[in-house]
Design a protein around this motif. Structure first.
Motif, PDB file in Angstrom:
ATOM      1  N   LYS A  38       0.737  -1.510   0.083  1.00 28.94           N
ATOM      2  CA  LYS A  38       0.036  -0.152  -0.003  1.00 28.94           C
ATOM      3  C   LYS A  38       0.822   1.227  -0.037  1.00 28.94           C
ATOM      4  O   LYS A  38       2.142   1.245   0.247  1.00 28.94           O
ATOM      5  CB  LYS A  38      -0.896   0.027   1.131  1.00 28.94           C
ATOM      6  CG  LYS A  38      -0.465  -0.142   2.660  1.00 28.94           C
ATOM      7  CD  LYS A  38      -1.653  -0.120   3.613  1.00 28.94           C
ATOM      8  CE  LYS A  38      -0.868  -0.312   4.832  1.00 28.94           C
ATOM      9  NZ  LYS A  38      -1.989  -0.220   5.941  1.00 28.94           N
ATOM     10  N   TYR A  39       0.280   2.205  -0.384  1.00 28.51           N
ATOM     11  CA  TYR A  39       0.683   3.586  -0.471  1.00 28.51           C
ATOM     12  C   TYR A  39       0.269   4.471   0.468  1.00 28.51           C
ATOM     13  O   TYR A  39      -0.917   4.736   0.679  1.00 28.51           O
ATOM     14  CB  TYR A  39       0.454   4.098  -1.815  1.00 28.51           C
ATOM     15  CG  TYR A  39       1.048   5.627  -2.323  1.00 28.51           C
ATOM     16  CD1 TYR A  39       2.377   5.780  -2.350  1.00 28.51           C
ATOM     17  CD2 TYR A  39       0.214   6.323  -2.212  1.00 28.51           C
ATOM     18  CE1 TYR A  39       2.538   7.133  -2.595  1.00 28.51           C
ATOM     19  CE2 TYR A  39       0.336   7.766  -2.572  1.00 28.51           C
ATOM     20  CZ  TYR A  39       1.861   8.152  -2.870  1.00 28.51           C
ATOM     21  OH  TYR A  39       2.021   9.364  -3.162  1.00 28.51           O
ATOM     22  N   GLU A  40       1.272   5.447   1.106  1.00 35.46           N
ATOM     23  CA  GLU A  40       0.717   6.400   2.017  1.00 35.46           C
ATOM     24  C   GLU A  40       1.569   7.592   1.717  1.00 35.46           C
ATOM     25  O   GLU A  40       2.621   7.553   1.277  1.00 35.46           O
ATOM     26  CB  GLU A  40       0.955   5.785   3.689  1.00 35.46           C
ATOM     27  CG  GLU A  40      -0.085   4.914   3.981  1.00 35.46           C
ATOM     28  CD  GLU A  40       0.088   4.390   5.509  1.00 35.46           C
ATOM     29  OE1 GLU A  40       0.688   5.084   5.947  1.00 35.46           O
ATOM     30  OE2 GLU A  40      -0.707   3.710   5.906  1.00 35.46           O
ATOM     31  N   VAL A 106      -3.213  -2.301  -2.429  1.00 35.40           N
ATOM     32  CA  VAL A 106      -3.909  -1.627  -1.885  1.00 35.40           C
ATOM     33  C   VAL A 106      -3.782  -0.092  -1.987  1.00 35.40           C
ATOM     34  O   VAL A 106      -2.916   0.535  -1.521  1.00 35.40           O
ATOM     35  CB  VAL A 106      -4.116  -1.962  -0.264  1.00 35.40           C
ATOM     36  CG1 VAL A 106      -5.144  -1.283   0.570  1.00 35.40           C
ATOM     37  CG2 VAL A 106      -4.565  -3.457  -0.176  1.00 35.40           C
ATOM     38  N   GLY A 107      -4.963   0.501  -2.109  1.00 36.65           N
ATOM     39  CA  GLY A 107      -4.846   2.208  -2.101  1.00 36.65           C
ATOM     40  C   GLY A 107      -4.332   2.625  -3.218  1.00 36.65           C
ATOM     41  O   GLY A 107      -3.127   2.947  -3.568  1.00 36.65           O
ATOM     42  N   GLY A 108      -5.277   3.189  -4.155  1.00 38.16           N
ATOM     43  CA  GLY A 108      -5.149   3.849  -5.323  1.00 38.16           C
ATOM     44  C   GLY A 108      -4.592   3.179  -6.695  1.00 38.16           C
ATOM     45  O   GLY A 108      -3.695   2.548  -6.963  1.00 38.16           O
TER      46      GLY A 108
END
Length: 108
Positions: A38-40, A106-108
């Motif tokens: 995932k990317y944050e 996950v995410g974007g």
């Protein structure tokens, strides 16, 4: 005449040593559940987080080291998560798939 023949002509008494062929794959335990990628953004800077590995902690640390060296980026291993500086989701997912892992984005 190839290189082996030339070497045999130059050194007729030499007996070549037999080398064991070891696969490049490390002995990292492959799991059934996917690793979550995932990317944050933390403090305005992008990071990629890998989590969900159920094998040994030492294997996950070794995997983190290999990823960081392959991508030439910084990162760390904390709380059973690999944190990589920058948005490298696609490259990391490809590296893990080549090693035989199942990866989920996950995410974007």
């Amino acid at each position: 005449m190839d290189l082996q023949d030339q070497l045999k002509n130059l050194f007729p008494d030499h007996v070549p040593e037999e080398t064991e062929s070891t696969p490049d794959e490390s002995n990292i335990w492959l799991q059934d559940d996917p690793i979550i990628c995932k990317y944050e953004k933390r403090k305005g800077k992008p990071i990629t987080i890998l989590e969900g590995y159920t094998g040994a902690t030492e294997d996950f640390k070794q995997l983190a080291k290999e990823i960081k060296q392959t991508l030439s980026v910084g990162g760390s291993f904390k709380d059973e998560k690999i944190i990589i500086q920058g948005d490298y989701r696609d490259k990391i997912m490809q590296i893990l798939k080549d090693k035989g892992f199942n990866v989920k984005r996950v995410g974007g």
